[in-house]
Design a protein around this motif. Structure first.
Motif, mmCIF file in Angstrom:
data_model
loop_
_atom_site.group_PDB
_atom_site.id
_atom_site.type_symbol
_atom_site.label_atom_id
_atom_site.label_comp_id
_atom_site.label_asym_id
_atom_site.label_seq_id
_atom_site.Cartn_x
_atom_site.Cartn_y
_atom_site.Cartn_z
ATOM 1 N N GLY A 1 2.172 12.515 4.003
ATOM 2 C CA GLY A 1 3.524 12.362 3.490
ATOM 3 C C GLY A 1 3.616 11.162 2.557
ATOM 4 N N GLU A 2 4.814 10.597 2.450
ATOM 5 C CA GLU A 2 5.031 9.448 1.576
ATOM 6 C C GLU A 2 5.257 8.206 2.447
ATOM 7 O OE1 GLU A 2 7.657 8.198 -2.377
ATOM 8 O OE2 GLU A 2 8.145 10.003 -1.227
ATOM 9 N N LEU A 3 4.364 7.228 2.304
ATOM 10 C CA LEU A 3 4.413 6.020 3.121
ATOM 11 C C LEU A 3 4.275 4.786 2.232
ATOM 12 C CD1 LEU A 3 1.962 7.153 5.953
ATOM 13 C CD2 LEU A 3 4.457 6.979 6.149
ATOM 14 N N PHE A 4 5.169 3.828 2.468
ATOM 15 C CA PHE A 4 5.099 2.573 1.715
ATOM 16 C C PHE A 4 4.913 1.430 2.711
ATOM 17 C CE2 PHE A 4 6.828 -1.193 -0.373
ATOM 18 C CZ PHE A 4 6.208 -1.119 -1.613
ATOM 19 N N TYR A 5 3.752 0.781 2.639
ATOM 20 C CA TYR A 5 3.422 -0.341 3.522
ATOM 21 C C TYR A 5 3.695 -1.654 2.794
ATOM 22 C CZ TYR A 5 0.423 3.019 6.107
ATOM 23 O OH TYR A 5 -0.075 4.089 6.810
ATOM 24 N N TRP B 1 -0.738 -2.258 -9.604
ATOM 25 C CA TRP B 1 -1.051 -1.166 -8.689
ATOM 26 C C TRP B 1 -2.363 -0.517 -9.103
ATOM 27 C CZ3 TRP B 1 1.314 -0.042 -4.201
ATOM 28 C CH2 TRP B 1 2.576 -0.599 -3.975
ATOM 29 N N HIS B 2 -3.286 -0.420 -8.137
ATOM 30 C CA HIS B 2 -4.588 0.202 -8.373
ATOM 31 C C HIS B 2 -4.647 1.521 -7.625
ATOM 32 C CE1 HIS B 2 -6.230 -3.636 -9.977
ATOM 33 N NE2 HIS B 2 -5.426 -4.176 -9.083
ATOM 34 N N GLU B 3 -5.136 2.558 -8.292
ATOM 35 C CA GLU B 3 -5.204 3.886 -7.686
ATOM 36 C C GLU B 3 -6.601 4.155 -7.146
ATOM 37 O OE1 GLU B 3 -4.316 8.606 -8.682
ATOM 38 O OE2 GLU B 3 -4.049 7.065 -10.241
ATOM 39 N N TYR C 1 0.865 -1.183 0.000
ATOM 40 C CA TYR C 1 0.000 0.000 0.000
ATOM 41 C C TYR C 1 0.900 1.230 0.000
ATOM 42 C CZ TYR C 1 -3.756 3.139 1.653
ATOM 43 O OH TYR C 1 -4.671 4.152 1.787
ATOM 44 N N TYR C 2 0.597 2.163 -0.905
ATOM 45 C CA TYR C 2 1.462 3.343 -1.057
ATOM 46 C C TYR C 2 0.624 4.604 -0.941
ATOM 47 C CZ TYR C 2 4.602 6.747 -3.271
ATOM 48 O OH TYR C 2 5.382 7.848 -3.540
ATOM 49 N N VAL C 3 1.096 5.513 -0.097
ATOM 50 C CA VAL C 3 0.436 6.799 0.105
ATOM 51 C C VAL C 3 1.424 7.916 -0.188
ATOM 52 C CG1 VAL C 3 -0.730 8.305 1.767
ATOM 53 C CG2 VAL C 3 -1.015 5.830 1.931
ATOM 54 N N ASN C 4 0.971 8.888 -0.938
ATOM 55 C CA ASN C 4 1.796 10.076 -1.204
ATOM 56 C C ASN C 4 0.862 11.287 -1.218
ATOM 57 O OD1 ASN C 4 3.494 12.075 -2.106
ATOM 58 N ND2 ASN C 4 4.385 10.874 -3.770
ATOM 59 N N ARG D 1 1.288 11.667 -6.552
ATOM 60 C CA ARG D 1 0.475 11.783 -5.346
ATOM 61 C C ARG D 1 -0.795 10.945 -5.459
ATOM 62 N NH1 ARG D 1 2.115 15.176 -1.573
ATOM 63 N NH2 ARG D 1 3.499 16.936 -2.087
ATOM 64 N N GLY D 2 -1.216 10.397 -4.306
ATOM 65 C CA GLY D 2 -2.430 9.596 -4.289
ATOM 66 C C GLY D 2 -2.311 8.429 -3.328
ATOM 67 N N HIS D 3 -3.319 7.557 -3.363
ATOM 68 C CA HIS D 3 -3.344 6.317 -2.590
ATOM 69 C C HIS D 3 -3.403 5.153 -3.572
ATOM 70 C CE1 HIS D 3 -4.776 9.250 0.379
ATOM 71 N NE2 HIS D 3 -4.485 8.375 1.325
#
Length: 256
Positions: free
Chosen positions: A159-163, A226-228, A151-154, A215-217
């Motif tokens: 902020g920018e997080l990579f799970y 990867w699905h946005e 899971y990626y958040v920007n 940017r996005g989830h």
């Protein structure tokens, strides 16, 4: 008769899918014995009533010509308490037999040799437990790898997080890293959260194979795509916002 949880030495869980048509119809039987350092395990899965189907009809539904499965071996001791706890908290129906709807029936034996049989009123709880247990067997037997999601958040807010999340059913543990740092996560709570992940519709025509940078989830379900959120993930039920549940669930994983 309800046996005492602490006295139980063996459980048998039998499932029948009932009137579900082939090639989906199946039965399974789980036998467990609680040993000193492990859970002695036997599992048999049998797909039923396929005689009238052609090979093409079976394959078209995503099955193979030999989906039956057997396992004899050991599962970690960590599985003993959840199984016994479910037994102890179970309400028992008055039914003697499973009907057309199918379901689970349970046999328990204790250290005094007493045997109790019954059909749980909370049958769905037993079915969920059995599916988790079967997944654990699949991992132990190398039939399947542990579930691995990313899971990626920007965003400006987070902020920018990579799970990087791996569910290990065999050991009932979660391996979680956020931006490369290990993080503690509760198995049951994480499993509950992941239940929302499979509720929306994912449009694979809009999915990307490259790791996102904008940017996005985004989420990768373990298949490399990867699905946005907001573009390729849609709630199937307007009355339930599973998409928001997924976002908030991952956000909670990053809380102290």
């Amino acid at each position: 008769m309800h046996l005492k949880k602490e006295d139980i030495t063996r459980l048998e869980i039998e499932f029948d899918s009932g009137s579900v048509p082939p090639p989906f119809s199946h039965t399974f039987k789980i036998r467990v014995g609680f040993e000193k350092g492990f859970v002695n395990t036997q599992l048999e899965i049998t797909y039923t009533h396929r005689e009238g189907l052609t090979e093409e009809e079976i394959l078209d539904e995503g099955f193979t010509m030999n989906d039956d499965f057997q396992y004899k071996g050991e599962l970690p001791k960590v599985w003993e308490e959840p199984l016994k706890e479910l037994y102890a908290s179970t309400r028992w129906s008055n039914k003697k037999y499973l009907g057309d709807e199918g379901g689970i029936k349970v046999l328990a034996k204790d250290l005094h040799g007493k045997i109790a049989r019954g059909i749980p009123a909370n049958n769905e709880d037993w079915q969920h437990m059995a599916q988790d247990f079967i997944q654990a067997v699949y991992e132990i037997s190398n039939r399947e790898l542990p579930l691995n999601l990313q899971y990626y958040v920007n965003t400006k807010e987070e902020g920018e997080l990579f799970y990087d999340l791996k569910m290990k059913f065999a050991t009932r543990k979660v391996d979680l890293e956020i931006n490369g740092q290990k993080k503690e996560a509760d198995f049951e709570a994480t499993k509950h959260m992941l239940g929302f992940v499979y509720l929306p519709d994912y449009d694979y025509e809009l999915a990307k194979e490259a790791k996102p940078t904008k940017r996005g989830h985004y989420i990768n379900l373990g298949d490399g795509f990867w699905h946005e959120f907001g573009k390729g993930i849609f709630n199937l039920d307007d009355s339930f916002d599973a998409v928001s549940k997924i976002k908030s669930g991952f956000r909670k994983l990053n809380q102290p």
